[in-house]
Design a protein around this motif. Structure first.
Motif, PDB file in Angstrom:
ATOM      1  N   GLY A 110       0.257  -1.430   0.120  1.00 49.27           N
ATOM      2  CA  GLY A 110       0.161   0.128   0.419  1.00 49.27           C
ATOM      3  C   GLY A 110       1.103   0.936  -0.054  1.00 49.27           C
ATOM      4  O   GLY A 110       0.604   2.201   0.157  1.00 49.27           O
ATOM      5  N   LYS A 111       2.389   0.950  -0.430  1.00 47.40           N
ATOM      6  CA  LYS A 111       2.786   2.472  -0.436  1.00 47.40           C
ATOM      7  C   LYS A 111       2.499   3.521  -1.784  1.00 47.40           C
ATOM      8  O   LYS A 111       2.905   4.535  -0.984  1.00 47.40           O
ATOM      9  N   THR A 112       2.339   3.445  -2.664  1.00 49.55           N
ATOM     10  CA  THR A 112       1.408   3.651  -3.755  1.00 49.55           C
ATOM     11  C   THR A 112       0.679   4.658  -3.543  1.00 49.55           C
ATOM     12  O   THR A 112       0.511   5.974  -2.740  1.00 49.55           O
ATOM     13  N   ASP A 143       3.000   5.323 -13.319  1.00 48.80           N
ATOM     14  CA  ASP A 143       1.320   5.997 -13.477  1.00 48.80           C
ATOM     15  C   ASP A 143       0.377   5.846 -11.801  1.00 48.80           C
ATOM     16  O   ASP A 143      -0.039   6.507 -12.422  1.00 48.80           O
ATOM     17  N   GLN A 144       0.847   4.718 -11.430  1.00 50.08           N
ATOM     18  CA  GLN A 144      -0.139   4.999 -10.441  1.00 50.08           C
ATOM     19  C   GLN A 144      -0.104   6.307  -9.580  1.00 50.08           C
ATOM     20  O   GLN A 144      -0.752   6.688  -8.608  1.00 50.08           O
ATOM     21  N   LEU A 145       1.189   6.558  -9.133  1.00 47.95           N
ATOM     22  CA  LEU A 145       1.502   7.310  -8.580  1.00 47.95           C
ATOM     23  C   LEU A 145       1.245   9.114  -9.718  1.00 47.95           C
ATOM     24  O   LEU A 145       0.266   9.837  -8.429  1.00 47.95           O
ATOM     25  N   GLY A 277      -3.577   3.426   7.783  1.00 47.45           N
ATOM     26  CA  GLY A 277      -4.537   3.596   6.898  1.00 47.45           C
ATOM     27  C   GLY A 277      -5.359   2.319   7.299  1.00 47.45           C
ATOM     28  O   GLY A 277      -5.324   1.208   7.880  1.00 47.45           O
ATOM     29  N   VAL A 278      -6.899   2.789   7.390  1.00 44.97           N
ATOM     30  CA  VAL A 278      -7.910   2.362   7.449  1.00 44.97           C
ATOM     31  C   VAL A 278      -8.853   1.853   6.835  1.00 44.97           C
ATOM     32  O   VAL A 278     -10.137   1.681   6.901  1.00 44.97           O
ATOM     33  N   GLY A 279      -8.714   1.878   5.061  1.00 44.12           N
ATOM     34  CA  GLY A 279      -9.397   2.175   4.321  1.00 44.12           C
ATOM     35  C   GLY A 279      -9.010   2.209   2.951  1.00 44.12           C
ATOM     36  O   GLY A 279      -7.598   2.674   3.717  1.00 44.12           O
ATOM     37  N   GLU A 280      -9.241   2.120   2.149  1.00 41.08           N
ATOM     38  CA  GLU A 280      -8.878   2.344   0.463  1.00 41.08           C
ATOM     39  C   GLU A 280      -9.314   3.537   0.194  1.00 41.08           C
ATOM     40  O   GLU A 280      -8.185   4.625  -0.627  1.00 41.08           O
TER      41      GLU A 280
HETATM   42  P1  GDP Z   1       1.501  -1.046  -3.652  1.00 40.19           P
HETATM   43  O1  GDP Z   1       2.798  -1.529  -4.558  1.00 40.19           O
HETATM   44  O2  GDP Z   1       2.725  -0.782  -2.186  1.00 40.19           O
HETATM   45  O3  GDP Z   1       2.623   0.545  -4.427  1.00 40.19           O
HETATM   46  O4  GDP Z   1       0.389  -0.619  -3.229  1.00 40.19           O
HETATM   47  P2  GDP Z   1      -0.570  -0.044  -3.747  1.00 40.19           P
HETATM   48  O5  GDP Z   1      -0.527   1.599  -2.955  1.00 40.19           O
HETATM   49  O6  GDP Z   1      -0.969  -0.371  -4.896  1.00 40.19           O
HETATM   50  O7  GDP Z   1      -1.726  -0.618  -2.901  1.00 40.19           O
HETATM   51  C1  GDP Z   1      -2.076  -2.118  -2.939  1.00 40.19           C
HETATM   52  C2  GDP Z   1      -3.413  -2.282  -2.655  1.00 40.19           C
HETATM   53  O8  GDP Z   1      -3.709  -2.214  -1.206  1.00 40.19           O
HETATM   54  C3  GDP Z   1      -4.371  -1.487  -2.992  1.00 40.19           C
HETATM   55  O9  GDP Z   1      -5.853  -1.875  -3.727  1.00 40.19           O
HETATM   56  C4  GDP Z   1      -5.070   0.031  -1.879  1.00 40.19           C
HETATM   57  O10 GDP Z   1      -6.451   0.130  -2.306  1.00 40.19           O
HETATM   58  C5  GDP Z   1      -4.707  -1.043  -0.613  1.00 40.19           C
HETATM   59  N1  GDP Z   1      -5.110  -0.496   0.346  1.00 40.19           N
HETATM   60  C6  GDP Z   1      -3.353   0.214   0.739  1.00 40.19           C
HETATM   61  N2  GDP Z   1      -4.175   0.540   2.167  1.00 40.19           N
HETATM   62  C7  GDP Z   1      -4.920   0.736   2.970  1.00 40.19           C
HETATM   63  C8  GDP Z   1      -5.393   0.508   3.493  1.00 40.19           C
HETATM   64  O11 GDP Z   1      -5.189   1.186   4.485  1.00 40.19           O
HETATM   65  N3  GDP Z   1      -6.552  -0.558   4.095  1.00 40.19           N
HETATM   66  C9  GDP Z   1      -7.213  -0.660   2.758  1.00 40.19           C
HETATM   67  N4  GDP Z   1      -7.918  -1.496   2.559  1.00 40.19           N
HETATM   68  N5  GDP Z   1      -6.356  -1.079   1.486  1.00 40.19           N
HETATM   69  C10 GDP Z   1      -5.542  -0.347   1.318  1.00 40.19           C
END
Ligand code: GDP
Length: 299
Positions: A110-112, A143-145, A277-280
């Motif tokens: 969930g870095k990005t 792209d995601q950023l 983080g507590v949600g998307e």
């Molecule tokens: P990265 O590969 O580390 O950059 O991960 P992403 O930012 O793409 O996140 C991966 C998935 O985790 C995505 O579907 C996000 O929406 C989800 N996500 C990130 N943070 C949270 C959070 O605090 N809660 C929930 N439920 N989902 C999260």
């Protein structure tokens, strides 16, 4: 409220047990300690931290001659708060500006998303934010950023996939100075399986930040996924081997009953959990407040 909602799974897992333990065992005997130990371990507090907590609780109950389970519960809450606060800089707002934050963490944690939320958090407080796409390994990451930048309304400095991350950070620092940004957040790589490369990459980025960002306040945040429980702790230790980490962003607490990991991280690593983080959603990254955390879990 958002915190309480986000912690509902951990709360269900931990609180009901803790409530039962503290109400049934009016005499705070061995069985009480054993049941409490089990409940904490089940919530992913971790074996070592659980033992530390039990030991402190035993001592406090003895020293203060506590016999009322309600008082014992209060004592437990105090111990937990103390673990999460002790000698730690929990503040996310930098003490001076401009500031540059490096964000590290393996893919998928969930870095990005957290960087996007963090940009929104600072922007909504009136700070001018700039993002740097220095995780150049995957085009998707860049792209995601960019998508997050548009959503939040902040600029993203990027190069092509495969380009030198340190060069992206160099450009981003120049841009931050020219545009008078308050906060520059750099998304960096997290290929932990190749520790040597990762270390080298982070070292190069740090060198650029030292040289080009000499008047910037600097911190490095590590993003960890709470749903991975004790693995998050191991991952943190690995990252702390290769880079200096000032704070943890703990994601996906809403999706797990393993929220006790916050306590384990705070106790075993000498690093504060700064955001959770507590949600998307864009607003689902909260400043970590130990007192509110304990309240959300127990009250
Ligand atoms: P990265 O590969 O580390 O950059 O991960 P992403 O930012 O793409 O996140 C991966 C998935 O985790 C995505 O579907 C996000 O929406 C989800 N996500 C990130 N943070 C949270 C959070 O605090 N809660 C929930 N439920 N989902 C999260």
């Amino acid at each position: 409220e958002k915190l309480k909602e986000g912690l509902v799974k951990t709360r269900d897992n931990l609180v009901q047990k803790v409530d039962a333990i503290f109400s049934l065992n009016s005499n705070l005997d061995e069985e009480f300690y054993e049941e409490l130990e089990e409940a904490l371990i089940m919530s992913d507090v971790g074996v070592k931290t659980t033992q530390d907590i039990i030991e402190m609780l035993r001592k406090n109950i003895k020293d203060k001659r506590i016999s009322d389970p309600e008082d014992a519960k209060g004592e437990l809450k105090n111990i937990l708060m103390d673990i999460m606060q002790r000698d730690k800089n929990l503040k996310i707002i930098p003490p001076q500006f401009p500031a540059v934050f490096m964000v590290v963490g393996v893919n998928g944690v969930g870095k990005t998303t957290s960087i996007g939320k963090l940009a929104h958090f600072f922007k909504s407080k009136g700070y001018k934010v700039l993002l740097a796409a220095a995780d150049t390994f995957r085009a998707a990451a860049i792209d995601q950023l960019e998508v997050w930048g548009q959503r939040v309304g902040v600029d993203v400095i990027k190069h092509q996939e495969g380009s030198d991350p340190a060069a992206v950070v160099f450009d981003a620092l120049q841009a931050a100075k020219a545009r008078k940004a308050d906060i520059l957040i750099c998304d960096t790589a997290g290929r932990l399986h190749n520790k040597k490369n990762l270390m080298e990459e982070l070292r190069k980025i740090n060198k650029v930040i030292e040289r080009e960002g000499e008047n910037f306040y600097k911190e490095t945040f590590l993003v960890l996924d709470a749903t991975t429980g004790q693995n998050a702790l191991l991952q943190a230790k690995e990252f702390m081997d290769v880079s200096n980490v000032n704070g943890i962003i703990l994601t996906k607490l809403d999706g797990t009953a393993k929220g006790g990991i916050v306590i384990g991280i705070s106790n075993e690593l000498n690093v504060p959990v700064k955001m959770i983080g507590v949600g998307e959603g864009i607003g689902d990254l909260l400043e970590f407040n130990p007192e509110m955390f304990v309240k959300a879990l127990f009250d």
